[in-house]
Design a protein around this motif. Structure first.
Motif, PDB file in Angstrom:
ATOM      1  N   ARG B 250     -20.180   6.608  16.265  1.00 46.15           N
ATOM      2  CA  ARG B 250     -18.816   6.579  15.730  1.00 46.15           C
ATOM      3  C   ARG B 250     -18.152   5.245  16.038  1.00 46.15           C
ATOM      4  NH1 ARG B 250     -20.216   9.984  12.928  1.00 46.15           N
ATOM      5  NH2 ARG B 250     -19.958  12.228  13.177  1.00 46.15           N
ATOM      6  N   ASP B 265     -27.614   6.567  11.937  1.00 45.09           N
ATOM      7  CA  ASP B 265     -27.575   7.989  12.328  1.00 45.09           C
ATOM      8  C   ASP B 265     -28.989   8.474  12.606  1.00 45.09           C
ATOM      9  OD1 ASP B 265     -25.162   7.733  10.226  1.00 45.09           O
ATOM     10  OD2 ASP B 265     -24.757   9.351  11.655  1.00 45.09           O
ATOM     11  N   GLU B 302     -17.997  14.357  19.585  1.00 40.60           N
ATOM     12  CA  GLU B 302     -16.982  14.295  18.518  1.00 40.60           C
ATOM     13  C   GLU B 302     -15.586  14.453  19.110  1.00 40.60           C
ATOM     14  OE1 GLU B 302     -18.151  13.738  15.294  1.00 40.60           O
ATOM     15  OE2 GLU B 302     -16.033  13.310  14.936  1.00 40.60           O
ATOM     16  N   GLU B 315     -12.753  19.640  16.612  1.00 41.51           N
ATOM     17  CA  GLU B 315     -13.525  20.827  16.199  1.00 41.51           C
ATOM     18  C   GLU B 315     -14.032  21.581  17.418  1.00 41.51           C
ATOM     19  OE1 GLU B 315     -15.468  18.736  12.231  1.00 41.51           O
ATOM     20  OE2 GLU B 315     -16.779  19.654  13.735  1.00 41.51           O
ATOM     21  N   PHE B 336     -27.874  18.582  13.065  1.00 38.85           N
ATOM     22  CA  PHE B 336     -27.076  17.418  12.684  1.00 38.85           C
ATOM     23  C   PHE B 336     -27.566  16.908  11.347  1.00 38.85           C
ATOM     24  CE2 PHE B 336     -24.089  14.181  13.946  1.00 38.85           C
ATOM     25  CZ  PHE B 336     -24.480  13.056  13.246  1.00 38.85           C
ATOM     26  N   GLN B 340     -24.901  12.968   6.139  1.00 39.11           N
ATOM     27  CA  GLN B 340     -23.444  13.121   6.152  1.00 39.11           C
ATOM     28  C   GLN B 340     -22.854  12.689   7.494  1.00 39.11           C
ATOM     29  OE1 GLN B 340     -21.588  15.958   4.139  1.00 39.11           O
ATOM     30  NE2 GLN B 340     -23.061  15.572   2.508  1.00 39.11           N
ATOM     31  N   SER B 341     -23.709  12.412   8.433  1.00 45.87           N
ATOM     32  CA  SER B 341     -23.294  12.024   9.784  1.00 45.87           C
ATOM     33  C   SER B 341     -22.372  13.058  10.422  1.00 45.87           C
ATOM     34  CB  SER B 341     -22.594  10.650   9.745  1.00 45.87           C
ATOM     35  OG  SER B 341     -22.432  10.164  11.060  1.00 45.87           O
ATOM     36  N   ARG B 342     -22.782  14.334  10.391  1.00 45.29           N
ATOM     37  CA  ARG B 342     -21.979  15.338  11.061  1.00 45.29           C
ATOM     38  C   ARG B 342     -22.847  16.490  11.571  1.00 45.29           C
ATOM     39  NH1 ARG B 342     -17.759  17.271   9.700  1.00 45.29           N
ATOM     40  NH2 ARG B 342     -18.199  19.455  10.163  1.00 45.29           N
ATOM     41  N   GLN B 343     -22.271  17.188  12.539  1.00 44.18           N
ATOM     42  CA  GLN B 343     -22.909  18.364  13.101  1.00 44.18           C
ATOM     43  C   GLN B 343     -22.938  19.469  12.054  1.00 44.18           C
ATOM     44  OE1 GLN B 343     -20.819  19.269  16.691  1.00 44.18           O
ATOM     45  NE2 GLN B 343     -22.297  20.802  17.355  1.00 44.18           N
TER      46      GLN B 343
END
Lengths: 694, 379
Positions: B250, B265, B302, B315, B336, B340-343
């Motif tokens: 990030r 990522d 995050e 979150e 992960f 989309q680079s998200r959990q």
């Protein structure tokens, strides 16, 4: 412990052509051969020579619960025909019945039945049960067809362990594989499938795996292909960063993906891991034969309606036992395959790495009519140890009288009774009723037509399960066993030849066996200056020889065998195995030495040559004659592409030419190790240090 | 010969975890160090020689109070304690109640959505969920141990990495992106903060969940390194590797086009996953413990980033070990989404996001300053 002598009561040996090991494998050695119990089916290779036996077996094949044939692809036999080699699976019960029915004489000289180790359950067809008959094998679902192929297309096939089929070195461009077909003999597969066991992957499926471009990379691809499943304890050859098969395939057929290579499609077979794990190589024949048939069937599919595509098969495995005269079952199968020219095929194998292993002896009775072979068996050897003593051919095939007799002395000095050349007879050493050592004489018919004394020892140590108490006694003492050969009527040059089966650590697998060897005082390992002796003295001064350790499955006429040499020094690698010291009375067309030698180590200190690790972007060194063979395979492919023969004599011509063109200062290489010569012309010149193979 | 002297930092060795930062450079007990009797004696004598009589001092101006501008005046170890206070003063723990009879109890980490009081009034706030972890049943843990046995196949191949990663992923992250104790000292402080956040939360949870280690189920595991003296679930190395990987991701993502590529990522998460898997290979963790650790690391990562960026929301995530099948392996791509680079959720085995976007409450200028300084190092 006491010795006992048994005559032809041995049930299995009474069947003509039966595997010489059958009585051991289904008898005292059954716990090691069939770990899941006597019901476990195991694979075998069959060839019968008369209609009656063929009919009998075919009748058993349909709906038989203990016996079924394995085949695949259009054109492969599912029934036995006289003279053809067939793969099948059977259980012990099937052979029990067969043995009861046979009269017990060696009358049929063309028959051959060869056992292989059973596979892990996960590889067998899920849901197959005895009694269901042979499972259906379907043609593969290609997805789309490759081709038409450009002129000069040659199929490269590799049969090995640990082949990273999704590797970028086997692609055209970044995401189209050149691997047209990949057969994992160990994979899980549903009942109706395109291969008789294991799981096949076609190009369309591999492209889909690669094209998904999942962030998990190749780890994820192999996980999805079931090859990195840590829920099972199966060996995972693609787990570590270096695997034998990936390195070999890179040397044989790897290309920079940016080169967009479109004329070297690949067919790859991951051998069943039981075949690789058993270092003795005694169990590979069935799996390798199936792999070769698979390659041929798929090569034909790739050619489609066009002209046949030639195939170069690289099989970088070697064994130490066998008659070493081109008549082993696999050698004959390879000869038949290559001679059928349908399609043109070339098979390349390594010479073997056992030059200094002290596993070969030539029993010369010139000086003495009793020769003693000291066989050192290691402690903590968890696998059986085997030794074969091959007799020369007798004048009228079956020996009419004993030409030698054999006895064996345990490490503690207890000598066995004598054993002569009577087919099926054996002597055994019993420990609390369990056989720990067995010496038996078997006449191997068919094209071999030679007798062999087979000595098998139980492991010298066992990790015992709680359940089987008697297993504790099935342990052979370690130390020096002496095999005494008493000459009666043999004379020069027809001497017996002894080989010890390979029993050491297999690359990438956990250590279980420990290599036994001939430990003779007369064998000089080092010279007066302390340097290792590389060649036997001439004339030889010891029964134990460096010569003739060459690959037991490489002596067929059509098999092309590659020895290894060090690139910088142009000396043979110290391990590269040799042909026999003198001509044997063998099948005239067998070359009795490697065809050529190729680079297997960059320099004396930079061992091995660089080629692909299991994951894209990784390059590592690996040596041995295993890596010399694929370099030769690559060269042969270029010959075939130019419509030249690329056969054994083409290799001989090239090797001779290069050997003669070497500068006079180059160290000489003995022909029985380097074959017709050293081929180094197509390796980029070596710079200061290691070469990073393109 | 003495160089410039610095103070030693706190006397306790408990900050060993921060020792990896060369930036604090605290010289400790060297022969030229500040506690060296020779130097102290020399300082006294030298002063005696030059000081002369007392003259009233000119006044220097006062530093602004409670001001982030002062941060760079303090030693690194001092800042570390200050960041810790900012982070941990907003976290608390409670043991929940099982949702069905006989199920394992969720252990909960709460975030305090705080509003500062005006003037001298006390702050007020509401605790909001951040993490909930249920341990797997002992039967599932025992079954998972078989996979630990199978992973041992890779021990020889991974041995060098396992040893190098014993104390954390620092060298490996630093190799992947250009993290360096002098060149990117604020980034190093940020990553160390992330490491300490993961460590504190994971050890509190390990105590609460009290899960046995693989070698307590079988004598055949024979780990290749000593089994650490804390519970198995969640895996500390997994939590630490994933939190540091995510925070680094990030941080650098918006700084230059090169850093915004998805390959960052991919490589960072592959690295974190490999470090986590190496612990299973070593024989000290199970797949379920590794999944729990990864979820912990990703969630806290995050969360920390949001606090440092001055976001208004964060979150909350939960891992329900009750729902974890006994033959499920650790697969990072299921936790992960690198494109989309998200959990991501994995309802099939108990990984769920809870509660939508939750309010963070009062920002922390100190953490925001840390983030700004670290960001500026990536050009």
């Amino acid at each position: 412990m006491q010795w006992t002598k048994v005559n032809l009561n041995s049930r299995y040996q009474s069947v003509p052509g039966m595997d010489p090991r059958a009585d051991w494998l289904l008898g005292p050695g059954i716990a090691d051969f069939l770990p899941e119990g006597p019901e476990q089916p195991f694979p075998l290779l069959l060839r019968v020579d008369d209609e009656a036996t063929a009919a009998y077996l075919n009748q058993r094949l349909s709906g038989e619960q203990h016996f079924f044939a394995a085949s695949f692809g259009p054109g492969s036999p599912r029934q036995l025909r006289v003279g053809e080699q067939v793969s099948a699976f059977a259980t012990k019960a099937f052979f029990d019945e067969m043995a009861r029915q046979e009269p017990g004489l060696v009358s049929r000289l063309q028959q051959r039945i060869q056992f292989s180790l059973p596979m892990s359950r996960s590889a067998e067809r899920l849901g197959w049960r005895p009694g269901q008959g042979a499972p259906e094998t379907l043609p593969p679902n290609l997805g789309y067809s490759s081709g038409p192929w450009p002129e000069g297309t040659v199929i490269m096939a590799v049969i090995d362990d640990g082949i990273g089929f999704a590797h970028e070195r086997f692609r055209r461009g970044s995401d189209k594989t050149r691997v047209e077909f990949f057969w994992n003999q160990d994979g899980k597969v549903p009942l109706a499938s395109s291969v008789p066991f294991g799981r096949e992957w076609v190009k369309a499926e591999i492209d889909a795996l690669i094209g998904d471009r999942k962030p998990g990379g190749e780890d994820e691809i192999y996980r999805r292909a079931g090859m990195l499943d840590f829920r099972t304890s199966d060996h995972k050859s693609l787990g570590p960063r270096l695997a034998h098969g990936t390195h070999i395939l890179d040397l044989a057929a790897g290309e920079d993906p940016a080169r967009n290579c479109d004329n070297r499609p690949i067919i790859a077979v991951q051998l069943a891991s039981v075949a690789t794990a058993d270092a003795s190589g005694a169990s590979i024949e069935h799996f390798v034969k199936m792999a070769l048939e698979y390659v041929r069937a798929r090569a034909k599919l790739l050619a489609g309606n066009g002209p046949p595509l030639p195939v170069v098969v690289n099989f970088s495995y070697s064994t130490q036992t066998g008659p070493h005269d081109g008549t082993a079952a696999l050698e004959e199968f390879i000869d038949d395959l290559v001679r059928s020219n349908d399609p043109p095929m070339r098979i390349v194998v390594p010479a073997g790495n056992g030059h200094a292993a002290r596993c070969h002896a030539e029993i010369d009775f010139s000086a003495d009519s009793v020769v003693s072979l000291p066989w050192r068996v290691q402690p903590e050897d968890l696998t059986p140890s085997t030794l074969e003593i091959w007799m020369p051919r007798a004048d009228n095939l079956l020996p009419q009288a004993d030409r030698i007799r054999v006895s064996i002395v345990t490490p503690s000095g207890s000598e066995s009774p004598l054993l002569g050349e009577k087919h099926g007879s054996w002597i055994g050493l019993l420990n609390h009723g369990e056989m720990v050592c067995c010496v038996r004489y078997v006449f191997v018919p068919s094209s071999t037509a030679r007798g062999v004394f087979v000595v098998t020892l139980q492991p010298s140590a066992r990790l015992l399960p709680d359940t089987v108490a008697s297993l504790a006694f099935r342990v052979a003492p370690h130390g020096i066993w002496r095999i005494k050969l008493h000459n009666i009527s043999l004379s020069k040059p027809d001497w017996p030849q002894a080989w010890i089966a390979r029993d050491d650590v297999v690359f990438g697998y956990p250590q279980r066996g420990r290599q036994s060897y001939f430990d003779a005082d007369c064998y000089a390992r080092f010279d007066a200056q302390g340097r290792p002796v590389e060649e036997d003295p001439d004339p030889p001064t010891c029964t134990v020889r460096r010569t003739h350790m060459m690959n037991g499955i490489g002596t067929g006429a059509e098999t092309i065998m590659a020895g290894g040499f060090r690139h910088r020094e142009y000396r043979m690698a110290t391990y590269s195995a040799s042909g026999p010291a003198m001509a044997m009375a063998a099948a005239a067309s067998t070359p009795l030495k490697p065809a050529a030698a190729l680079v297997s180590d960059d320099t004396t200190v930079h061992a091995g040559v660089m080629a692909a690790g299991t994951r894209s972007g990784v390059r590592l060194a690996m040596g041995g004659t295993s890596v010399a063979a694929p370099r030769l395979s690559r060269w042969i492919a270029t010959q075939l592409a130019a419509s030249a023969g690329g056969d054994h004599s083409a290799v001989e011509t090239q090797a001779s030419a290069e050997e003669q063109a070497l500068p006079k200062s180059t160290p000489p290489a003995v022909p029985k190790r380097a074959g017709w010569g050293r081929i180094g012309s197509f390796d980029p010149p070596l710079g200061q240090g290691r070469r990073y193979w393109p | 010969m003495t160089g410039f002297l610095n103070d030693l930092g706190p006397a306790t060795g408990a900050t060993g975890a921060t020792g990896a930062t060369g930036a604090t450079g605290a010289t400790r007990h060297t022969s030229t160090g500040p506690d060296n009797a020779l130097v102290v004696e020399a300082l006294i004598r030298s002063r005696d020689g030059i000081v002369g009589g007392w003259q009233p001092a000119a006044q220097s101006s006062a530093l602004p109070a409670e001001n982030v501008a002062n941060l760079s005046r303090w030693a690194g170890w001092v800042r570390a304690y200050v960041y810790d206070f900012e982070v941990f003063s907003r976290l608390s723990f409670s043991a929940g109640a099982a949702t069905t009879p006989g199920a394992e109890v969720p252990m909960r980490i709460w975030h305090l959505d705080m509003t500062p009081g005006t003037g001298n009034a006390p702050p007020t706030g509401t605790h909001r969920p951040l993490l909930a972890l249920c341990r797997p049943s002992i039967a599932v843990l025992a079954a998972q141990v078989q996979m630990v046995f199978n992973y041992a196949d890779l021990r020889s191949d991974r041995a060098a990495e396992i040893l190098a990663q014993l104390h954390g992923p620092h060298a490996f992250l630093g190799s992947l992106a250009y993290v360096n104790p002098e060149r990117t000292r604020w980034t190093v402080e940020l990553l160390e903060l992330a490491f300490r956040l993961a460590t504190h939360v994971e050890l509190r949870l390990k105590h609460a969940l009290a899960c046995r280690r693989p070698n307590e189920f079988s004598p055949q595991i024979q780990p290749m390194i000593p089994t650490p003296n804390h519970g198995e679930v969640p895996s500390g190395h997994a939590a630490e590797a994933f939190i540091m990987a995510l925070v680094l991701r990030r941080l650098i993502q918006p700084r230059a086009p090169v850093y915004s590529q998805p390959i960052y990522d991919q490589q960072l998460m592959r690295l974190a996953a490999r470090i986590a898997i190496n612990r299973m290979v070593a024989g000290v963790h199970t797949p379920v413990g590794t999944v729990a650790g990864a979820v912990l690391g990703l969630t806290l990562g995050e969360y920390l980033v949001r606090r440092c960026q001055g976001s208004s929301t964060y979150e909350a995530w939960a891992f329900d070990g009750n729902a974890y099948p006994d033959d499920q392996d650790f697969v990072w791509t299921e936790l992960f989404d690198a494109t989309q680079s998200r959990q991501v959720e994995q309802a099939a085995y108990g990984v769920n996001r809870t509660g939508g976007s939750l309010a963070l409450g009062a920002p922390s200028p100190i953490l925001e300053q840390l983030w700004k300084n670290a960001s500026a190092e990536w050009l």
